[in-house]
Design a protein around this motif. Structure first.
Motif, mmCIF file in Angstrom:
data_model
loop_
_atom_site.group_PDB
_atom_site.id
_atom_site.type_symbol
_atom_site.label_atom_id
_atom_site.label_comp_id
_atom_site.label_asym_id
_atom_site.label_seq_id
_atom_site.Cartn_x
_atom_site.Cartn_y
_atom_site.Cartn_z
ATOM 1 N N LEU A 128 -7.349 1.749 -3.000
ATOM 2 C CA LEU A 128 -7.904 1.363 -1.602
ATOM 3 C C LEU A 128 -9.169 2.093 -1.427
ATOM 4 O O LEU A 128 -9.696 3.079 -1.858
ATOM 5 C CB LEU A 128 -7.010 1.662 -0.540
ATOM 6 N N HIS A 136 0.513 -3.788 -7.000
ATOM 7 C CA HIS A 136 1.110 -5.343 -7.123
ATOM 8 C C HIS A 136 2.240 -5.405 -8.052
ATOM 9 O O HIS A 136 2.271 -4.763 -9.339
ATOM 10 C CB HIS A 136 -0.185 -6.136 -7.713
ATOM 11 N N TRP A 170 -5.246 6.599 -1.306
ATOM 12 C CA TRP A 170 -4.399 5.415 -1.196
ATOM 13 C C TRP A 170 -4.675 4.516 -2.265
ATOM 14 O O TRP A 170 -5.551 4.296 -2.673
ATOM 15 C CB TRP A 170 -4.167 4.736 0.207
ATOM 16 N N SER A 171 -3.408 3.651 -2.602
ATOM 17 C CA SER A 171 -3.425 2.616 -3.615
ATOM 18 C C SER A 171 -2.792 1.447 -3.126
ATOM 19 O O SER A 171 -1.794 1.457 -2.503
ATOM 20 C CB SER A 171 -2.974 3.257 -4.948
ATOM 21 N N ALA A 172 -3.109 0.237 -3.777
ATOM 22 C CA ALA A 172 -2.284 -0.898 -3.445
ATOM 23 C C ALA A 172 -1.690 -1.174 -4.906
ATOM 24 O O ALA A 172 -2.290 -0.845 -5.823
ATOM 25 C CB ALA A 172 -3.300 -2.209 -3.182
ATOM 26 N N ASN A 175 0.847 -1.263 -0.032
ATOM 27 C CA ASN A 175 0.093 0.032 -0.069
ATOM 28 C C ASN A 175 0.857 1.226 -0.054
ATOM 29 O O ASN A 175 2.028 1.086 0.644
ATOM 30 C CB ASN A 175 -0.740 -0.137 1.187
ATOM 31 N N ASN A 198 -0.930 7.685 -2.875
ATOM 32 C CA ASN A 198 -1.149 7.939 -4.367
ATOM 33 C C ASN A 198 0.189 9.004 -4.836
ATOM 34 O O ASN A 198 0.617 8.633 -5.854
ATOM 35 C CB ASN A 198 -2.539 8.710 -4.746
#
Ligand code: PRP
Ligand code: ZN
Length: 286
Positions: A244, A253, A249-251, A220, A223
């Motif tokens: 998220l 991968h 916020w972002s995840a 996480n 941004n």
């Protein structure tokens, strides 16, 4: 007759379990060779021959098998003109000279006029010739490490992996002659039908070996930190970014080479990543 590929693997020993596991990870099913010397896969055109590793180069050369998994050390000692198709990254070891712990050692001149027990006479002869040393090479095919204790030799030249065999025989490693790992070998020219099967086996092997060499990473980040984090973790094409539930916020991968893992984890945390998860990958196709 040519529509199946024959692979020779070690019946028992350092390589046998991992050789079988690698083929099973490739989705190939077969019985495990505890009794039989040959097993046929029911879901891939592959027949397995369970052999002594030292015999594998000769059997691949004479066509009894088409390909084989063995230690590079065994292939080099055989001096046969076979092709190394792929290094497999397991069963890493080295071929070393070892002497009784109590002996003093400075340099290879130690071996002048001494008796050395080994299963690798060709490699050892080349090494000694290079150094201009004359020694008496005593070829034995197994339990080399006990030779000094029973007065059969002054030294041994043998495979060292963890070092525990040397240790429990009161020997110390004094020269490393070569590094080795498991490899896939093939006869130089296979019939076209067999090359096709080998190609499809290699495709699967590649996806398994790539997967083992990489980790799947989820983390996480706020941004405004995503860009610098993406630069650290380029992934296969580019990282996946998903928002998220929490605003701003972002995840992210991505995929990370196993050997870079600890170095990059520090960088990622400094760049603002948190909640970092690292997971094994089962198959990976680029
Ligand atoms: C080697 C060597 C030792 C052992 C060393 O045998 O002869 O017995 O491995 O491993 P360690 O350092 O972890 O104790 P290998 O399985 O290569 O072959 P072999 O039985 O075919 O000689
Ligand atoms: Zn062997």
């Amino acid at each position: 007759m040519n529509n199946r590929l024959k692979i020779a693997i070690q019946k028992s020993g350092r390589l046998s379990e991992q050789s079988k596991k690698l083929l099973r990870d490739c989705g190939i099913r077969f019985s495990n060779g505890k009794q039989a010397l040959i097993a046929s896969s029911g879901n891939f055109p592959l027949d397995l021959l369970y052999l002594r590793d030292d015999d594998i180069p000769r059997y691949v050369e004479d066509g009894t098998a088409d390909i084989g998994i063995l230690g590079e050390n065994v292939l080099i000692e055989s001096a046969l003109p076979l092709r190394t198709v792929r290094k497999l990254g397991f069963a890493r070891c080295r071929l070393s000279l070892a002497i009784p712990k109590s002996e003093n050692y400075n340099d290879p001149a130690f071996f002048e006029g001494r008796k050395i027990a080994t299963s690798y006479p060709k490699i050892l002869t080349n090494f000694l010739n290079d150094k201009g040393i004359n020694a008496n090479i005593h070829r034995i095919s197994g339990s080399v490490e006990i030779a000094p204790n029973i007065g059969l030799a002054d030294a041994v030249c043998d495979i060292v992996s963890s070092g525990s065999t040397l240790f429990s025989n009161g020997l110390k490693e004094v020269e490393r002659i070569l590094e080795s790992e498991a490899i896939l070998i093939a006869r130089d020219r296979l019939p076209a039908e067999k090359e096709v099967i080998l190609e499809s086996l290699l495709f699967r092997l590649e996806s398994v070996l790539q997967a083992q060499a990489n980790k799947y990473v989820v983390l996480n980040a706020p941004n405004d930190k995503l860009e610098s984090i993406s630069n650290i973790l380029p992934g296969m094409r580019s990282p996946t970014v998903v928002p998220l539930a929490e605003k701003g916020w972002s995840a992210l991968h991505s995929v990370l080479p196993e050997n870079l893992f600890w170095n990059l984890i520090d960088e990622l945390r400094q760049a603002g990543a948190e909640g970092i998860l690292v997971m094994p990958i089962e198959k990976m196709i680029r």
